[in-house]
Design a protein around this motif. Structure first.
Motif, mmCIF file in Angstrom:
data_model
loop_
_atom_site.group_PDB
_atom_site.id
_atom_site.type_symbol
_atom_site.label_atom_id
_atom_site.label_comp_id
_atom_site.label_asym_id
_atom_site.label_seq_id
_atom_site.Cartn_x
_atom_site.Cartn_y
_atom_site.Cartn_z
ATOM 1 N N VAL A 69 1.108 -0.857 -0.340
ATOM 2 C CA VAL A 69 0.110 -0.386 -0.090
ATOM 3 C C VAL A 69 0.830 1.628 0.432
ATOM 4 C CG1 VAL A 69 -1.979 1.167 1.351
ATOM 5 C CG2 VAL A 69 -1.779 -0.651 1.213
ATOM 6 N N ARG A 97 -7.335 -2.397 -0.717
ATOM 7 C CA ARG A 97 -7.198 -1.603 -1.414
ATOM 8 C C ARG A 97 -8.734 -0.976 -2.805
ATOM 9 N NH1 ARG A 97 -1.793 -3.191 -4.615
ATOM 10 N NH2 ARG A 97 -3.528 -4.515 -6.233
ATOM 11 N N ALA A 104 -5.105 -6.343 1.003
ATOM 12 C CA ALA A 104 -3.695 -6.064 1.270
ATOM 13 C C ALA A 104 -3.216 -6.232 2.332
ATOM 14 C CB ALA A 104 -2.922 -4.101 1.562
#
Length: 148
Positions: A69, A97, A104
């Motif tokens: 991320v 996400r 993630a």
């Protein structure tokens, strides 16, 4: 009172580490923040815990990082109670996400209910149990994330 609590946020620049992605400590901070927000939403505010002289403490964290991320990524974070024993409760988290709905990270914290005066574990009373229904249905979790 939602069984699954979700929040959306954009990753700020100060959450990024020297590798260019979110620092691992940020995930733990976000987990604690959303657990507190969910508790508040279920009627268990900080003031209520203080009034009842009870609290939750963390026994352990487990985090599995699945995808990176980055700064300015929009994240959907979901949390729910995954079980309830006499004095403890595992709470799960999913970081998704928003741009591609890919997970993630996923995580679990084992929370222990305690007497705030003594600091000792205590039995979880019925009114606390009733406020936090256990969620185990993957379809319900996915629907909550999609609706966020």
């Amino acid at each position: 009172m939602p069984r699954i609590h979700t929040e959306r946020f954009v990753v700020p620049a100060d959450s990024i580490d020297m590798n260019g992605h979110v620092n691992n400590l940020e995930y733990i901070r976000w987990m604690q923040d959303i657990a507190t927000a969910h508790s508040h939403e279920q009627g268990w505010t900080v003031a209520r815990y203080l009034d009842t002289r009870t609290t939750w403490v963390i026994r352990s964290h487990f985090i599995e990082y699945l995808r990176p991320v980055f700064k300015e990524d929009e994240i959907i974070l979901a949390t729910w109670v995954a079980g309830m024993d006499a004095q403890s409760s595992p709470r799960r988290y999913r970081f998704v996400r928003a741009r591609d709905l890919k997970p993630a990270a996923q995580a679990e914290t084992l929370w222990v209910f305690c007497d705030a005066t003594s600091g000792r574990p205590a039995d979880i009373p019925p009114d606390v149990r009733d406020a936090f229904p256990v969620v185990g249905d993957e379809a319900e979790i996915a629907a909550a994330i999609s609706a966020a």
